[in-house]
Every structure is written in structure tokens, then in C-alpha cells.
Design an enzyme around this catalytic site. Structure first.
Site, PDB file in Angstrom:
ATOM      1  N   ASP A 187      -3.535   4.996   6.530  1.00  0.00           N
ATOM      2  CA  ASP A 187      -4.045   6.247   7.094  1.00  0.00           C
ATOM      3  C   ASP A 187      -5.076   5.904   8.175  1.00  0.00           C
ATOM      4  OD1 ASP A 187      -4.402   9.051   7.200  1.00  0.00           O
ATOM      5  OD2 ASP A 187      -5.943   9.026   5.672  1.00  0.00           O
ATOM      6  N   GLU A 226       0.835  -1.202   0.000  1.00  0.00           N
ATOM      7  CA  GLU A 226       0.000   0.000   0.000  1.00  0.00           C
ATOM      8  C   GLU A 226       0.873   1.256   0.000  1.00  0.00           C
ATOM      9  OE1 GLU A 226      -2.458   1.556  -0.773  1.00  0.00           O
ATOM     10  OE2 GLU A 226      -4.074   1.444   0.690  1.00  0.00           O
ATOM     11  N   ASP A 227       0.315   2.369  -0.473  1.00  0.00           N
ATOM     12  CA  ASP A 227       1.092   3.613  -0.442  1.00  0.00           C
ATOM     13  C   ASP A 227       1.055   4.241   0.959  1.00  0.00           C
ATOM     14  OD1 ASP A 227      -1.600   4.351  -0.609  1.00  0.00           O
ATOM     15  OD2 ASP A 227      -1.315   5.885  -2.138  1.00  0.00           O
ATOM     16  N   ARG A 278       1.226  12.035  -9.146  1.00  0.00           N
ATOM     17  CA  ARG A 278       1.679  10.659  -8.871  1.00  0.00           C
ATOM     18  C   ARG A 278       3.106  10.411  -9.369  1.00  0.00           C
ATOM     19  NH1 ARG A 278      -2.630   7.626  -6.956  1.00  0.00           N
ATOM     20  NH2 ARG A 278      -4.686   8.082  -7.783  1.00  0.00           N
ATOM     21  N   PHE A 284      -0.825  15.966   4.620  1.00  0.00           N
ATOM     22  CA  PHE A 284      -1.212  15.431   3.321  1.00  0.00           C
ATOM     23  C   PHE A 284      -0.004  15.504   2.397  1.00  0.00           C
ATOM     24  CE2 PHE A 284      -3.228  14.893  -0.750  1.00  0.00           C
ATOM     25  CZ  PHE A 284      -4.188  13.936  -0.462  1.00  0.00           C
TER      26      PHE A 284
HETATM   27  P1  IMP Z   1      -7.210   4.589   4.648  1.00  0.00           P
HETATM   28  O1  IMP Z   1      -6.080   3.985   5.448  1.00  0.00           O
HETATM   29  O2  IMP Z   1      -8.334   3.639   4.389  1.00  0.00           O
HETATM   30  O3  IMP Z   1      -7.671   5.874   5.244  1.00  0.00           O
HETATM   31  O4  IMP Z   1      -6.776   4.935   3.198  1.00  0.00           O
HETATM   32  C1  IMP Z   1      -5.531   5.125   2.785  1.00  0.00           C
HETATM   33  C2  IMP Z   1      -5.621   5.714   1.394  1.00  0.00           C
HETATM   34  O5  IMP Z   1      -5.994   7.092   1.452  1.00  0.00           O
HETATM   35  C3  IMP Z   1      -4.281   5.660   0.748  1.00  0.00           C
HETATM   36  O6  IMP Z   1      -4.097   4.477   0.027  1.00  0.00           O
HETATM   37  C4  IMP Z   1      -4.303   6.880  -0.142  1.00  0.00           C
HETATM   38  O7  IMP Z   1      -4.884   6.555  -1.379  1.00  0.00           O
HETATM   39  C5  IMP Z   1      -5.206   7.853   0.562  1.00  0.00           C
HETATM   40  N1  IMP Z   1      -4.419   8.848   1.320  1.00  0.00           N
HETATM   41  C6  IMP Z   1      -4.350   8.977   2.657  1.00  0.00           C
HETATM   42  N2  IMP Z   1      -3.532   9.976   3.010  1.00  0.00           N
HETATM   43  C7  IMP Z   1      -3.056  10.480   1.849  1.00  0.00           C
HETATM   44  C8  IMP Z   1      -2.113  11.544   1.555  1.00  0.00           C
HETATM   45  O8  IMP Z   1      -1.525  12.217   2.415  1.00  0.00           O
HETATM   46  N3  IMP Z   1      -1.867  11.751   0.233  1.00  0.00           N
HETATM   47  C9  IMP Z   1      -2.440  11.024  -0.761  1.00  0.00           C
HETATM   48  N4  IMP Z   1      -3.312  10.034  -0.528  1.00  0.00           N
HETATM   49  C10 IMP Z   1      -3.617   9.761   0.776  1.00  0.00           C
END
Ligand code: IMP
Length: 187
Positions: A110, A106-107, A172, A159
Site C-alpha cells: 500500500d 505480503e497481502d 479474513r 479498501f
Molecule cells: P503499507 O504498505 O505499509 O501501507 O501497509 C500495508 C498493510 O496495510 C497491509 O499489509 C495491510 O495489512 C494493510 N492494508 C492496506 N490496504 C488494505 C486494504 O485495502 N484492506 C486491508 N488491509 C489493508
């Protein structure tokens, strides 16, 4: 300018959080760690589109053990998704993972909603083992308890864009990870 007009400031004006070199070094370290942990085994890397595509490409090349990769995609409703907690699968894996050693890539970890949903889904396929690798971790933002096994960098609640990560699908391809201006993001 109307408040609904998207603003895309040049990435070069944004503060660098992690340079291309720092990312490359950390990715190599994680690749070496994974190679040691899975010595003599085969692994399947499952990237979460689209944000993790670039991290997965670099990580796969830093892993010395036999590996294949696959991709999943989930729906993203932005903040609405966070408040509803709803995550939907848009693209499933192409090949069976039953009995295989799987690492979800995963990137950003969050709130944790995406990865806890995906972990549950992948476990239904009965892999031999399941771990998570993430480029970034924002522990402060967690809404559900989930941790990654391999983390390149932990960051505060900021962010960020670049290295696969977007703001409204932009940035990206930016090579460093940069801090997106809070006043533009509305965070
Ligand atoms: P979560 O953990 O379900 O909230 O989702 C994580 C996803 O939210 C990541 O895979 C990103 O696509 C997006 N995301 C969360 N924070 C950021 C950020 O700082 N920049 C860009 N995308 C983010």
C-alpha cells in the site's frame, strides 16, 4: 447507533473484486514463475502476519522448488502509523536466513512503509537474495519508493477485505477479495 460502534456488513453484500477462482489461477501462475526463477534452489518464504497467512499457504503449495516458511509480525497503528511512518517489529523470524534466497510474502503493498522497513531489516541478515511477493498492489497510495517482484493483482485505491485481509480483524476468512464499502471504512 453511535458513530464509534463498529459496523460489520455481511461480506456477501460486498462487490467481488477477485473471485476465489481468479485468485487461485493467479496464485498458481506466480507459483510457476517462482519455481522457474529459482529452479534447483531452495527458498525461504517469509509471511507478514496476519494478512499474508492465507496467500502464503496457497503460494507455498503452488511452488515446486524446495521451500520453507517463516513469519514476521509488525505493529499496525492504522492511519496513525501511515502519518508517523513508524513500523515496529512484534515477531522476528525464527530461523537464520543468512546466505538463503528469501521472498517476503505480503497481502497488500500500500504506502510501502511496512515492506521498506521489513526489506531493510531482512537485508541486515545478509540473505543471498531478497524478493517480494504481494497478493495486491495499490501503486497510487505509495509514500516510499518500493516495488514487488511478484504481484497477483494491481488495484486502484479501494479498501478491500477477504483472502486474509481484514477490516478491524473481521473478514479474513472470506474466500473472495471484496470491496469494503467506503462509507463504512471512512476512506
Ligand atoms: P503499507 O504498505 O505499509 O501501507 O501497509 C500495508 C498493510 O496495510 C497491509 O499489509 C495491510 O495489512 C494493510 N492494508 C492496506 N490496504 C488494505 C486494504 O485495502 N484492506 C486491508 N488491509 C489493508
Amino acid at each position: 447507533m453511535s458513530s464509534s460502534t463498529p459496523v460489520f456488513p455481511p461480506a456477501a453484500e460486498m462487490e467481488i473484486l477477485f473471485s476465489k477462482q481468479q485468485i487461485a489461477d493467479r496464485t498458481r501462475e506466480i507459483g510457476a514463475q517462482i519455481s522457474a526463477d529459482y529452479k534447483g534452489q531452495s527458498i525461504v518464504l517469509i509471511g507478514v502476519l496476519k494478512g499474508a497467512a492465507i496467500f502464503l499457504a496457497d503460494l507455498a503449495r503452488a511452488i515446486q522448488v524446495d521451500n520453507t516458511f517463516d513469519f514476521v509480525a509488525v505493529s499496525s497503528y492504522g492511519r496513525a502509523r501511515v502519518s508517523s511512518g513508524a513500523v515496529k517489529l512484534i515477531k522476528d523470524i525464527d530461523n537464520p536466513i543468512e546466505g538463503k534466497h528469501v521472498i517476503i510474502v505480503e497481502d497488500i503493498l500500500d504506502t510501502g512503509l511496512t515492506l521498506s522497513y521489513l526489506r531493510g531489516l531482512m537485508l541486515q541478515h545478509k540473505p543471498a537474495s531478497l524478493k517480494i511477493a504481494t497478493c495486491l498492489d495499490k501503486p497510487e497510495r505509495r509514500l516510499v519508493p518500493i516495488e514487488a517482484d511478484y504481484i497477483a493483482f494491481k488495484i486502484p485505491n479501494q479498501f478491500v477485505i477477504g483472502y486474509g485481509m481484514d477490516y478491524a480483524e473481521r473478514y479474513r476468512g472470506v474466500e473472495d477479495i471484496r470491496i469494503f464499502p467506503a462509507e463504512v471504512a471512512g476512506h
